[in-house]
Design an enzyme around this catalytic site. Structure first.
Site, PDB file in Angstrom:
ATOM      1  N   LYS A   1      44.807  43.259  43.382  1.00 26.18           N
ATOM      2  CA  LYS A   1      44.099  42.291  42.470  1.00 26.18           C
ATOM      3  C   LYS A   1      42.659  42.004  42.686  1.00 26.18           C
ATOM      4  O   LYS A   1      41.930  41.373  42.202  1.00 26.18           O
ATOM      5  CB  LYS A   1      44.832  40.950  42.539  1.00 26.18           C
ATOM      6  CG  LYS A   1      44.790  40.301  43.879  1.00 26.18           C
ATOM      7  CD  LYS A   1      45.179  38.995  43.834  1.00 26.18           C
ATOM      8  CE  LYS A   1      45.098  38.449  45.418  1.00 26.18           C
ATOM      9  NZ  LYS A   1      45.569  36.863  45.284  1.00 26.18           N
TER      10      LYS A   1
ATOM     11  N   SER B   1      46.714  39.444  33.339  1.00 23.07           N
ATOM     12  CA  SER B   1      45.196  38.474  33.511  1.00 23.07           C
ATOM     13  C   SER B   1      44.566  38.074  32.348  1.00 23.07           C
ATOM     14  O   SER B   1      44.556  39.043  31.687  1.00 23.07           O
ATOM     15  CB  SER B   1      44.709  39.096  34.838  1.00 23.07           C
ATOM     16  OG  SER B   1      43.436  38.743  35.003  1.00 23.07           O
ATOM     17  N   ALA B   2      43.971  37.252  32.849  1.00 23.55           N
ATOM     18  CA  ALA B   2      42.610  36.821  31.621  1.00 23.55           C
ATOM     19  C   ALA B   2      41.751  38.178  31.540  1.00 23.55           C
ATOM     20  O   ALA B   2      40.791  38.196  30.583  1.00 23.55           O
ATOM     21  CB  ALA B   2      42.216  35.425  31.758  1.00 23.55           C
TER      22      ALA B   2
ATOM     23  N   VAL C   1      26.931  29.823  45.720  1.00 26.03           N
ATOM     24  CA  VAL C   1      27.445  29.867  44.195  1.00 26.03           C
ATOM     25  C   VAL C   1      26.501  31.013  43.444  1.00 26.03           C
ATOM     26  O   VAL C   1      25.258  30.983  43.539  1.00 26.03           O
ATOM     27  CB  VAL C   1      26.882  28.290  43.664  1.00 26.03           C
ATOM     28  CG1 VAL C   1      27.306  28.341  42.185  1.00 26.03           C
ATOM     29  CG2 VAL C   1      27.949  27.426  44.305  1.00 26.03           C
TER      30      VAL C   1
ATOM     31  N   ASN D   1      37.321  36.309  48.377  1.00 22.63           N
ATOM     32  CA  ASN D   1      36.087  36.582  47.251  1.00 22.63           C
ATOM     33  C   ASN D   1      36.393  35.486  46.165  1.00 22.63           C
ATOM     34  O   ASN D   1      35.298  35.145  45.481  1.00 22.63           O
ATOM     35  CB  ASN D   1      36.318  37.747  46.411  1.00 22.63           C
ATOM     36  CG  ASN D   1      35.912  39.001  47.444  1.00 22.63           C
ATOM     37  OD1 ASN D   1      34.983  38.853  48.308  1.00 22.63           O
ATOM     38  ND2 ASN D   1      36.794  40.071  47.522  1.00 22.63           N
TER      39      ASN D   1
ATOM     40  N   TYR E   1      39.958  47.206  37.569  1.00 26.02           N
ATOM     41  CA  TYR E   1      41.481  46.068  37.687  1.00 26.02           C
ATOM     42  C   TYR E   1      41.923  45.837  36.408  1.00 26.02           C
ATOM     43  O   TYR E   1      42.831  45.862  36.034  1.00 26.02           O
ATOM     44  CB  TYR E   1      40.795  44.918  38.701  1.00 26.02           C
ATOM     45  CG  TYR E   1      41.799  43.825  38.689  1.00 26.02           C
ATOM     46  CD1 TYR E   1      43.341  43.905  39.194  1.00 26.02           C
ATOM     47  CD2 TYR E   1      41.736  42.586  37.881  1.00 26.02           C
ATOM     48  CE1 TYR E   1      44.124  42.946  39.001  1.00 26.02           C
ATOM     49  CE2 TYR E   1      42.400  41.494  37.804  1.00 26.02           C
ATOM     50  CZ  TYR E   1      43.706  41.670  38.398  1.00 26.02           C
ATOM     51  OH  TYR E   1      44.544  40.684  38.376  1.00 26.02           O
TER      52      TYR E   1
ATOM     53  N   PHE F   1      55.254  40.884  39.920  1.00 27.51           N
ATOM     54  CA  PHE F   1      54.216  40.447  40.535  1.00 27.51           C
ATOM     55  C   PHE F   1      53.391  41.669  41.109  1.00 27.51           C
ATOM     56  O   PHE F   1      52.095  41.507  41.450  1.00 27.51           O
ATOM     57  CB  PHE F   1      54.265  39.439  41.318  1.00 27.51           C
ATOM     58  CG  PHE F   1      55.008  38.123  40.675  1.00 27.51           C
ATOM     59  CD1 PHE F   1      54.130  37.150  39.885  1.00 27.51           C
ATOM     60  CD2 PHE F   1      56.525  38.094  40.873  1.00 27.51           C
ATOM     61  CE1 PHE F   1      54.817  35.975  39.647  1.00 27.51           C
ATOM     62  CE2 PHE F   1      57.039  36.716  40.324  1.00 27.51           C
ATOM     63  CZ  PHE F   1      56.189  35.720  39.602  1.00 27.51           C
TER      64      PHE F   1
ATOM     65  N   ARG G   1      35.495  28.315  34.388  1.00 26.05           N
ATOM     66  CA  ARG G   1      36.908  28.679  34.506  1.00 26.05           C
ATOM     67  C   ARG G   1      37.982  28.031  34.152  1.00 26.05           C
ATOM     68  O   ARG G   1      37.659  26.724  34.165  1.00 26.05           O
ATOM     69  CB  ARG G   1      37.300  29.514  35.733  1.00 26.05           C
ATOM     70  CG  ARG G   1      36.096  30.653  36.173  1.00 26.05           C
ATOM     71  CD  ARG G   1      36.448  31.920  35.419  1.00 26.05           C
ATOM     72  NE  ARG G   1      35.536  33.058  36.078  1.00 26.05           N
ATOM     73  CZ  ARG G   1      34.492  33.224  35.573  1.00 26.05           C
ATOM     74  NH1 ARG G   1      33.662  32.434  34.942  1.00 26.05           N
ATOM     75  NH2 ARG G   1      33.850  34.167  36.166  1.00 26.05           N
TER      76      ARG G   1
ATOM     77  N   LEU H   1      36.776  31.613  44.526  1.00 31.22           N
ATOM     78  CA  LEU H   1      36.257  30.412  44.935  1.00 31.22           C
ATOM     79  C   LEU H   1      37.117  29.627  45.717  1.00 31.22           C
ATOM     80  O   LEU H   1      36.563  29.065  46.544  1.00 31.22           O
ATOM     81  CB  LEU H   1      35.786  29.718  43.473  1.00 31.22           C
ATOM     82  CG  LEU H   1      35.041  28.346  43.625  1.00 31.22           C
ATOM     83  CD1 LEU H   1      33.780  28.513  44.641  1.00 31.22           C
ATOM     84  CD2 LEU H   1      34.622  27.849  42.256  1.00 31.22           C
TER      85      LEU H   1
ATOM     86  N   LYS I   1      45.226  46.750  34.169  1.00 32.58           N
ATOM     87  CA  LYS I   1      46.245  45.727  33.659  1.00 32.58           C
ATOM     88  C   LYS I   1      46.454  45.949  32.011  1.00 32.58           C
ATOM     89  O   LYS I   1      47.712  45.810  31.494  1.00 32.58           O
ATOM     90  CB  LYS I   1      45.725  44.060  33.936  1.00 32.58           C
ATOM     91  CG  LYS I   1      45.594  43.582  35.119  1.00 32.58           C
ATOM     92  CD  LYS I   1      47.144  43.175  35.579  1.00 32.58           C
ATOM     93  CE  LYS I   1      47.255  42.797  37.075  1.00 32.58           C
ATOM     94  NZ  LYS I   1      48.588  42.539  37.499  1.00 32.58           N
TER      95      LYS I   1
END
Ligand code: NAD
Ligand code: UD1
Length: 331
Positions: free
Chosen positions: A88, A126-127, A217, A198, A150, A84, A231, A200, A154
């Site tokens: 990130k 990660s997506a 937003v 940062n 980032y 992990f 998301r 949500l 990945k």
């Protein structure tokens, strides 16, 4: 022979900590590693106190302290390595690209280079590796494209793992997480909302904790159901269960495989804020501001492959994600 020894890197962090707690409860032996670059000692101290027989910890910078790492790998000789550890923050990665590449790719390389090839390797991807793709939902075969340093880090880690899987026979699974939120019901590990969040959900928590009633937003003119970003939010408990399924799966594969960990449901920013307010009887209001640089309009998973081939499915609702996130910091 039972496989019960897990080396967990990033064990002090949000996801690694929650995973560590769950597998300790299930009776596994865990050797945790962290350098506390983005965590404090609280989780580690709690695991050492609650599981003195089955939890060991070493403070190691995986990108730098190769000799210490080698010692742990040789002595503990884990059945599984669940990796992990990593930095990130998308924004920070643009400001400090070398730090992100050296830390994330360097750590992964040092593990792969020094581990026993018979250990199974599970990686936190990660997506973000799918970049900005108009074709949604995303499958494991969707195009891979970085939109940040980032993201590049990945992708490079995944490629490195692929090389080692094919050349050294290290059986590996890369798990591509969508948007993990929520906290474990035992409140053992709480998502960090104090350290200038940062994302949500931590931002919503920070807003509510500080008694502020407005959240910014980013953008209301996306081509989405209500103009705000969509998301695939996934409860941390479902995400952690995905790793337990992956530990089973990785033993049966030939070399390497990739799985999305998401719910397959797309939620807009407005929908998440409304659910957070409704579930927790809060009244956070929206202040629309410009789009955030680098944001994608929509990013959600097709979770079919993980559902089908790993016998895993995300079950917990958006309501539960909102409730558990808020309850954890309340207590
Ligand atoms: P986190 O920051 O809470 O945990 C990561 C841990 O790794 C921290 O405790 C940090 O101190 C440690 N670490 C970082 N670099 C290290 C190094 N060189 N040596 C030793 N320890 C090091 O983050 P998280 O949310 O728990 O994320 C875990 C993993 O999942 C990361 O690899 C992240 O990129 C990935 N991921 C997270 C999300 C998310 O939204 N949280 C989404 C997709 C993927
Ligand atoms: C991004 C990355 C993800 C990475 C994560 C961690 C993509 C597609 N996703 O997540 O891989 O692991 O960062 O940093 O690159 N929002 C607001 N106001 C806020 C905060 C967020 O409106 O104060 C909006 C965003 O514009 C976005 C949504 O909420 O539409 C989710 O944002 P966030 O929680 O930051 O996650 P991602 O950007 O998806």
């Amino acid at each position: 022979m039972t496989k019960n020894k897990i080396l967990v890197t990033g064990a002090a962090g949000y996801i690694g900590g929650t995973f560590t707690y769950e597998v300790l409860k299930k009776g596994f032996k865990v050797h945790g590693i962290d350098n506390f670059i983005n965590a404090n000692r609280n989780n580690i101290d709690a695991f050492s106190k609650d599981f003195p027989e089955s939890f060991i910890f070493s403070e190691i910078d995986l990108a730098k302290d190769v000799s210490k790492l080698k010692l742990v790998l040789d002595e503990f000789n884990p059945d599984f390595i669940v990796h992990f550890a990593g930095l990130k923050s998308v924004g920070e990665s643009e400001e400090q690209p070398d730090l992100y590449m050296n830390n994330n790719v360097g750590s992964t390389r040092n593990l792969l280079e020094n581990m026993n090839p018979k250990s199974f390797f599970i990686f936190s991807s990660s997506a973000t590796v799918y970049g900005n793709n108009p074709n949604q939902p995303l499958t494991e075969l969707s195009e891979i494209k970085a939109t940040s340093v980032y993201g590049s880090s990945k992708i490079e880690c995944e490629n490195l793992i692929k090389d080692y899987a094919f050349n050294k026979g290290i059986k590996s699974v890369c798990l591509r997480y969508f948007n993990p939120v929520g906290s474990h019901q035992d409140l053992i590990v709480v998502e960090d909302y104090l350290n200038k969040p940062n994302n949500l959900m931590p931002k919503l928590i920070e807003t509510a904790m500080n008694g502020n009633n407005t959240i910014n937003v980013y953008g209301r003119d996306y081509d989405t159901k209500d103009g705000t970003g969509e998301r695939d939010y996934i409860h941390i408990i479902d995400l952690v269960e995905g790793h337990i399924s992956a530990m089973d799966k990785v033993q049966k594969i030939k070399n390497i495989d990739f799985f999305n960990l998401g719910t397959g449901k797309s939620t807009s920013v407005i929908e998440l804020i409304s659910m957070f307010n409704k579930t927790n009887e809060l009244n956070i209001k929206i202040n629309f501001v410009d789009r955030r640089k680098g944001d994608v309009a929509i990013c959600y998973s097709n979770p079919y492959k993980a559902n089908n081939e790993m016998n895993w499915k995300a079950n917990l609702s958006l309501e539960r994600m909102c409730k558990d996130s808020w309850e954890a910091v309340q207590k």
